[in-house]
Design a protein around this motif. Structure first.
Motif, PDB file in Angstrom:
ATOM      1  N   TYR A 255      55.596  42.222  48.801  1.00  0.00           N
ATOM      2  CA  TYR A 255      54.246  41.799  49.188  1.00  0.00           C
ATOM      3  C   TYR A 255      53.336  43.003  49.376  1.00  0.00           C
ATOM      4  CZ  TYR A 255      50.504  39.573  51.866  1.00  0.00           C
ATOM      5  OH  TYR A 255      49.277  39.117  52.308  1.00  0.00           O
ATOM      6  N   PHE A 256      53.829  44.001  50.086  1.00  0.00           N
ATOM      7  CA  PHE A 256      52.982  45.164  50.358  1.00  0.00           C
ATOM      8  C   PHE A 256      52.874  46.091  49.143  1.00  0.00           C
ATOM      9  CE2 PHE A 256      54.125  43.996  54.769  1.00  0.00           C
ATOM     10  CZ  PHE A 256      52.838  43.844  55.268  1.00  0.00           C
ATOM     11  N   ASN A 257      53.818  45.999  48.212  1.00  0.00           N
ATOM     12  CA  ASN A 257      53.698  46.790  46.983  1.00  0.00           C
ATOM     13  C   ASN A 257      52.641  46.223  46.046  1.00  0.00           C
ATOM     14  OD1 ASN A 257      55.629  48.657  47.657  1.00  0.00           O
ATOM     15  ND2 ASN A 257      57.311  47.562  46.642  1.00  0.00           N
ATOM     16  N   ASN A 258      52.347  44.929  46.204  1.00  0.00           N
ATOM     17  CA  ASN A 258      51.392  44.257  45.317  1.00  0.00           C
ATOM     18  C   ASN A 258      49.980  44.427  45.876  1.00  0.00           C
ATOM     19  OD1 ASN A 258      50.006  42.664  43.533  1.00  0.00           O
ATOM     20  ND2 ASN A 258      50.935  40.730  44.187  1.00  0.00           N
ATOM     21  N   ALA A 259      49.221  45.318  45.261  1.00  0.00           N
ATOM     22  CA  ALA A 259      47.872  45.592  45.755  1.00  0.00           C
ATOM     23  C   ALA A 259      46.913  44.443  45.472  1.00  0.00           C
ATOM     24  CB  ALA A 259      47.341  46.880  45.118  1.00  0.00           C
ATOM     25  N   ASP A 260      47.252  43.582  44.516  1.00  0.00           N
ATOM     26  CA  ASP A 260      46.344  42.489  44.147  1.00  0.00           C
ATOM     27  C   ASP A 260      47.048  41.153  44.327  1.00  0.00           C
ATOM     28  OD1 ASP A 260      44.315  40.916  43.117  1.00  0.00           O
ATOM     29  OD2 ASP A 260      43.833  42.371  41.566  1.00  0.00           O
ATOM     30  N   ARG A 261      47.506  40.913  45.535  1.00  0.00           N
ATOM     31  CA  ARG A 261      48.193  39.657  45.808  1.00  0.00           C
ATOM     32  C   ARG A 261      47.203  38.499  45.787  1.00  0.00           C
ATOM     33  NH1 ARG A 261      49.383  43.462  49.526  1.00  0.00           N
ATOM     34  NH2 ARG A 261      47.975  43.650  51.310  1.00  0.00           N
ATOM     35  N   SER A 262      47.721  37.342  45.391  1.00  0.00           N
ATOM     36  CA  SER A 262      46.836  36.197  45.187  1.00  0.00           C
ATOM     37  C   SER A 262      46.355  35.581  46.489  1.00  0.00           C
ATOM     38  CB  SER A 262      47.551  35.124  44.358  1.00  0.00           C
ATOM     39  OG  SER A 262      48.699  34.672  45.043  1.00  0.00           O
ATOM     40  N   GLU A 263      47.113  35.802  47.590  1.00  0.00           N
ATOM     41  CA  GLU A 263      46.702  35.163  48.837  1.00  0.00           C
ATOM     42  C   GLU A 263      47.367  35.855  50.015  1.00  0.00           C
ATOM     43  OE1 GLU A 263      46.497  30.680  50.795  1.00  0.00           O
ATOM     44  OE2 GLU A 263      47.277  31.006  48.781  1.00  0.00           O
ATOM     45  N   VAL A 264      46.652  35.927  51.116  1.00  0.00           N
ATOM     46  CA  VAL A 264      47.212  36.461  52.347  1.00  0.00           C
ATOM     47  C   VAL A 264      48.164  35.429  52.951  1.00  0.00           C
ATOM     48  CG1 VAL A 264      46.679  37.286  54.682  1.00  0.00           C
ATOM     49  CG2 VAL A 264      45.196  37.892  52.761  1.00  0.00           C
ATOM     50  N   SER A 265      49.302  35.901  53.450  1.00  0.00           N
ATOM     51  CA  SER A 265      50.275  35.009  54.076  1.00  0.00           C
ATOM     52  C   SER A 265      50.377  35.310  55.562  1.00  0.00           C
ATOM     53  CB  SER A 265      51.646  35.177  53.419  1.00  0.00           C
ATOM     54  OG  SER A 265      51.603  34.779  52.076  1.00  0.00           O
ATOM     55  N   SER A 266      50.964  34.376  56.269  1.00  0.00           N
ATOM     56  CA  SER A 266      51.265  34.564  57.690  1.00  0.00           C
ATOM     57  C   SER A 266      52.781  34.648  57.848  1.00  0.00           C
ATOM     58  CB  SER A 266      50.731  33.398  58.520  1.00  0.00           C
ATOM     59  OG  SER A 266      49.329  33.324  58.428  1.00  0.00           O
ATOM     60  N   SER A 419      37.617  38.815  36.381  1.00  0.00           N
ATOM     61  CA  SER A 419      39.066  38.948  36.537  1.00  0.00           C
ATOM     62  C   SER A 419      39.472  40.401  36.332  1.00  0.00           C
ATOM     63  CB  SER A 419      39.800  38.052  35.541  1.00  0.00           C
ATOM     64  OG  SER A 419      39.449  38.400  34.213  1.00  0.00           O
ATOM     65  N   LYS A 420      40.466  40.813  37.092  1.00  0.00           N
ATOM     66  CA  LYS A 420      41.088  42.112  36.902  1.00  0.00           C
ATOM     67  C   LYS A 420      42.449  41.867  36.279  1.00  0.00           C
ATOM     68  CE  LYS A 420      42.225  46.442  39.227  1.00  0.00           C
ATOM     69  NZ  LYS A 420      42.246  47.176  40.519  1.00  0.00           N
ATOM     70  N   VAL A 421      42.747  42.580  35.205  1.00  0.00           N
ATOM     71  CA  VAL A 421      43.951  42.268  34.437  1.00  0.00           C
ATOM     72  C   VAL A 421      45.055  43.287  34.698  1.00  0.00           C
ATOM     73  CG1 VAL A 421      42.695  41.049  32.635  1.00  0.00           C
ATOM     74  CG2 VAL A 421      43.071  43.491  32.393  1.00  0.00           C
ATOM     75  N   ASN A 443      28.082  38.152  48.779  1.00  0.00           N
ATOM     76  CA  ASN A 443      27.256  39.145  49.488  1.00  0.00           C
ATOM     77  C   ASN A 443      27.312  40.503  48.800  1.00  0.00           C
ATOM     78  OD1 ASN A 443      26.502  37.221  51.339  1.00  0.00           O
ATOM     79  ND2 ASN A 443      27.905  37.906  52.945  1.00  0.00           N
ATOM     80  N   ASN A 444      27.260  40.450  47.452  1.00  0.00           N
ATOM     81  CA  ASN A 444      27.257  41.675  46.626  1.00  0.00           C
ATOM     82  C   ASN A 444      28.525  42.497  46.781  1.00  0.00           C
ATOM     83  OD1 ASN A 444      24.614  41.165  45.641  1.00  0.00           O
ATOM     84  ND2 ASN A 444      23.755  41.987  47.548  1.00  0.00           N
ATOM     85  N   GLU A 445      29.618  41.852  47.172  1.00  0.00           N
ATOM     86  CA  GLU A 445      30.902  42.533  47.285  1.00  0.00           C
ATOM     87  C   GLU A 445      31.945  41.727  46.516  1.00  0.00           C
ATOM     88  OE1 GLU A 445      34.123  43.967  50.710  1.00  0.00           O
ATOM     89  OE2 GLU A 445      32.287  42.915  51.263  1.00  0.00           O
ATOM     90  N   TRP A 446      32.715  42.448  45.675  1.00  0.00           N
ATOM     91  CA  TRP A 446      33.744  41.765  44.884  1.00  0.00           C
ATOM     92  C   TRP A 446      35.000  41.618  45.737  1.00  0.00           C
ATOM     93  CZ3 TRP A 446      32.801  39.259  40.569  1.00  0.00           C
ATOM     94  CH2 TRP A 446      31.677  39.608  39.814  1.00  0.00           C
ATOM     95  N   LEU A 447      35.369  40.362  46.014  1.00  0.00           N
ATOM     96  CA  LEU A 447      36.531  40.061  46.831  1.00  0.00           C
ATOM     97  C   LEU A 447      37.684  39.576  45.965  1.00  0.00           C
ATOM     98  CD1 LEU A 447      34.857  38.217  49.842  1.00  0.00           C
ATOM     99  CD2 LEU A 447      35.268  40.669  49.532  1.00  0.00           C
ATOM    100  N   SER A 448      38.899  39.870  46.381  1.00  0.00           N
ATOM    101  CA  SER A 448      40.090  39.482  45.622  1.00  0.00           C
ATOM    102  C   SER A 448      40.493  38.050  45.950  1.00  0.00           C
ATOM    103  CB  SER A 448      41.245  40.429  45.951  1.00  0.00           C
ATOM    104  OG  SER A 448      41.652  40.245  47.299  1.00  0.00           O
ATOM    105  N   ALA A 449      41.477  37.561  45.190  1.00  0.00           N
ATOM    106  CA  ALA A 449      41.970  36.194  45.417  1.00  0.00           C
ATOM    107  C   ALA A 449      42.532  36.042  46.821  1.00  0.00           C
ATOM    108  CB  ALA A 449      43.026  35.852  44.377  1.00  0.00           C
ATOM    109  N   GLY A 450      43.219  37.073  47.320  1.00  0.00           N
ATOM    110  CA  GLY A 450      43.787  36.993  48.653  1.00  0.00           C
ATOM    111  C   GLY A 450      42.733  36.840  49.727  1.00  0.00           C
ATOM    112  N   GLN A 451      41.527  37.316  49.481  1.00  0.00           N
ATOM    113  CA  GLN A 451      40.449  37.213  50.451  1.00  0.00           C
ATOM    114  C   GLN A 451      39.681  35.893  50.328  1.00  0.00           C
ATOM    115  OE1 GLN A 451      38.799  40.887  48.891  1.00  0.00           O
ATOM    116  NE2 GLN A 451      38.990  41.837  50.903  1.00  0.00           N
ATOM    117  N   ILE A 452      39.892  35.184  49.242  1.00  0.00           N
ATOM    118  CA  ILE A 452      39.098  33.985  48.957  1.00  0.00           C
ATOM    119  C   ILE A 452      39.906  32.695  49.111  1.00  0.00           C
ATOM    120  CG2 ILE A 452      37.903  32.734  47.112  1.00  0.00           C
ATOM    121  CD1 ILE A 452      36.287  34.989  48.264  1.00  0.00           C
ATOM    122  N   LEU A 453      41.134  32.685  48.581  1.00  0.00           N
ATOM    123  CA  LEU A 453      41.852  31.421  48.428  1.00  0.00           C
ATOM    124  C   LEU A 453      42.164  30.729  49.752  1.00  0.00           C
ATOM    125  CD1 LEU A 453      44.278  32.191  45.469  1.00  0.00           C
ATOM    126  CD2 LEU A 453      42.157  30.886  45.457  1.00  0.00           C
ATOM    127  N   GLY A 454      42.366  31.508  50.812  1.00  0.00           N
ATOM    128  CA  GLY A 454      42.621  30.878  52.107  1.00  0.00           C
ATOM    129  C   GLY A 454      41.477  29.979  52.527  1.00  0.00           C
TER     130      GLY A 454
END
Length: 632
Positions: A255-266, A419-421, A443-454
């Motif tokens: 999880y921590f090795n993946n810089a572009d994870r699709s979603e934050v977990s608990s 998308s980032k490939v 808000n003029n900031e590109w957010l990743s899937a982990g920051q959005i999908l939740g």
């Protein structure tokens, strides 16, 4: 072309050939026969009239009256009397009449009959010559009627043959369609069996395909049993069925090795309080049953990805953020208190639960240390049963969830999505495809899937993001013929039939060459929970040329019923297993998993690859492709 169409074409061709040959043979023979008869008639009638005229007085008026009376019978087209010098003395003829037959038929079969000629005597002297031509129009009309009757007869026979053939063929089409479906399933790596039809040839074919399916299924069963045995031996706790400590540690590392994870977990840590005392009070066997029941309650809870046992009394829980960490912690405690009481004398289950969101920590070690510290704090403040680490998310700049939903909708409507490939590399160095990871401008900031999908998941808005990502991917594929993209599909898209229809309708409007360069990926755990929906959705995607794969695979692949019927193209093995490939236990599990996938002709890809050393080692283990931070 269908068999029915081929049958009708064959019947039409055969009938046309038969009719053509019969027409030419019959028509020409009839024409020749009628021509001979008319020729004989011309000669006989001319001879008879010449004999009659030879015995009469050679009064020209009388002769003309007799010839006129004969001509008026209507059987002649021309009667002429010539003198000895060859000059016409008198002549009766009819102009050309309209014949009730087509012109092509008249031109093809028109009669050309020589007139009957006879000499008229006056005693011993020649008086003249009579020429007589019979009417041929009647014969031509009769010949045309015969031809029409012949064509009608052939048409009736052809229709009868066609209807009979169609009826007989329809009896074969059911088994034949079954054979075609079976063959298409085998071509899509779906190993199904079919009932053997009564038709001898089809029966042999279906029996052969069923034998092939049986051999593959037996091989798969053996591989699945071997994999299940290895997983139980090396990855699962023997008492509770939860994963062991090594698996959860490897999951956190990936999880921590993946810089572009699709979603934050608990993550949560659960401690059974006074486990030794519970063992003494209830006995080891009953305590083990209670622990297994507790693990089952946790595993079945909505949003829980996995449960592992760290030691005798401590359990580690990983959950998707379907709700806030605080609310989920409270819900889990309530569920355990309702379902896992030891006896009627206790109002709560003997458990403590602490949790945090993984965006609050930066490493596996920090996560475990933080959870341990929180457990110590909870234990020191009875009757406190749970605690959550409160930390504001760095990207939580909007007022509330409603504001997030509005911002996401605006981003989709204004196409502020990109998308980032990340490449997926095959053994030969070529790319299988590139994984397209979601980016949304808010808000003029590109957010990743982990920051959005939740946030999107709380309002059931993930399918709209999926459709937007697929739309963008299809535009990119249409613009670049060398590009191949893979997109991860959310649970809402998989479980909503209306979204299936919307997506399939979109794909049907595009050339198949574009769809063939698109891959859609589904989480293994989602397929396990919604297998019937996946089995109906995946073949429809593949029929349009789209590749279908499973990601984050490995820990529950044996829970998928009839894996060979899914018709998928590739598997991406979860980094939680891949990162431990150097250990003998994990290597055995991965080897068995690869053999199972290769038995189905699936491409096997390792996720979470970090270093060049990993690349070499994983290829040696049998992987077909790799992806992760170590793949440039």
């Amino acid at each position: 072309m269908s068999l029915i169409k081929q049958l009708w074409i064959a019947i039409i061709v055969i009938v046309l050939l038969a009719f053509g040959s019969s027409f030419f043979i019959s028509a020409y023979q009839t024409k020749n026969y009628l021509a001979e008869q008319l020729q004989v008639k011309n000669i006989d009638n001319a001879t008879g009239m010449a004999l009659t005229l030879s015995q009469m007085d050679k009064d020209l008026t009388t002769i003309e009256l007799m010839l006129s009376a004969q001509f008026d019978t209507g059987y002649y087209r021309r009667i002429a009397l010539r003198d000895v010098a060859g000059n016409i003395v008198t002549e009766f003829s009819l102009p050309a009449q309209q014949v009730n037959a087509p012109q092509w038929f008249i031109r093809l079969l028109n009669f050309e009959i020589k007139p009957g000629i006879a000499q008229i005597q006056d005693g011993w002297q020649r008086f003249g010559t009579i020429e007589l031509e019979s009417q041929t129009d009647y014969s031509l009309v009769a010949l045309w009627q015969i031809t029409k009757d012949l064509a009608l007869g052939f048409l009736i026979i052809a229709m009868g043959c066609g209807v009979t053939g169609s009826i007989l063929l329809n009896r074969v089409r059911g088994p034949l369609n079954q054979v075609v479906t079976h063959a298409e399933a085998l071509g899509n790596r779906q190993f199904i069996t079919s009932d053997e039809p009564a038709t001898f040839e089809l029966k042999r074919l279906v029996a052969a395909m069923n034998r092939l399916t049986g051999r593959v299924r037996f091989m798969l069963e053996q591989e699945q049993k071997q994999l299940d045995h290895l997983q139980r031996q090396y990855e699962l706790d023997q008492v509770t069925g939860a994963f062991n400590r090594d698996y959860s540690a490897s999951w956190l590392e990936g999880y921590f090795n993946n810089a572009d994870r699709s979603e934050v977990s608990s993550v949560f840590m659960l401690r059974v309080t006074n486990l030794q005392g519970i063992n003494l009070q209830f006995g080891r066997a009953e305590t083990d049953v209670w622990l297994k029941q507790m693990v089952n309650v946790l595993q079945q809870y909505h949003g829980v990805r996995l449960v592992s046992r760290l030691n005798g009394s401590d359990f580690f829980i990983i959950a998707d953020q379907v709700a806030t960490t605080t609310s989920m912690c409270g819900q889990l405690v309530d569920q355990l208190n309702n379902s896992c009481l030891l006896d009627e004398n206790h109002n709560t289950a003997p458990v403590l639960l602490v949790g945090l969101s993984l965006d609050a920590v930066n490493s596996r070690q920090q996560t475990l240390l933080q959870l341990d510290a929180m457990l110590v704090e909870v234990e020191s403040v009875p009757p406190l049963q749970s605690k959550i680490l409160q930390q504001l998310q760095p990207y939580d700049t909007l007022a509330d969830a409603t504001a997030w939903l509005k911002a996401i909708k605006q981003a989709i409507d204004s196409e502020r999505i990109m998308s980032k490939v990340y490449p997926v590399q095959l053994r030969d160095g070529n790319l299988l495809h590139q994984e397209a990871m979601l980016r949304v401008s808010i808000n003029n900031e590109w957010l990743s899937a982990g920051q959005i999908l939740g946030w999107a998941r709380r309002y059931q808005f993930t399918s709209q993001l999926d459709i937007a990502m697929i739309n963008r991917a299809l535009s990119q594929l249409a613009a670049d013929e060398t590009l191949q993209l893979a997109i991860n599909i959310s649970d809402q898209t998989l479980t909503t039939v209306a979204v299936h229809y919307q997506l399939l309708t979109l794909l049907q409007t595009l050339p198949k060459t574009v769809c063939q360069r698109l891959s859609l990926e589904f989480d293994e755990r989602l397929v396990i929970k919604h297998q019937l929906l996946f089995i109906s959705f995946a073949p429809a995607l593949k029929a349009l040329g789209v590749s279908v794969g499973l990601q984050k695979c490995g820990y529950a692949i044996n829970n998928i019923q009839d894996l060979e019927k899914l018709g998928i193209d590739y598997l991406k093995i979860d980094s939680a297993i891949v990162l431990r490939y150097k250990t003998p236990e994990a290597a055995k599990i991965l080897t068995s998993l690869i053999k199972l996938a290769h038995a189905l002709s699936l491409t096997v890809i390792a996720e979470g690859v970090v270093s060049a050393e990993d690349i070499k080692g994983l290829y040696q283990l049998g992987f077909d492709g790799l992806t992760g931070p170590g793949i440039a």
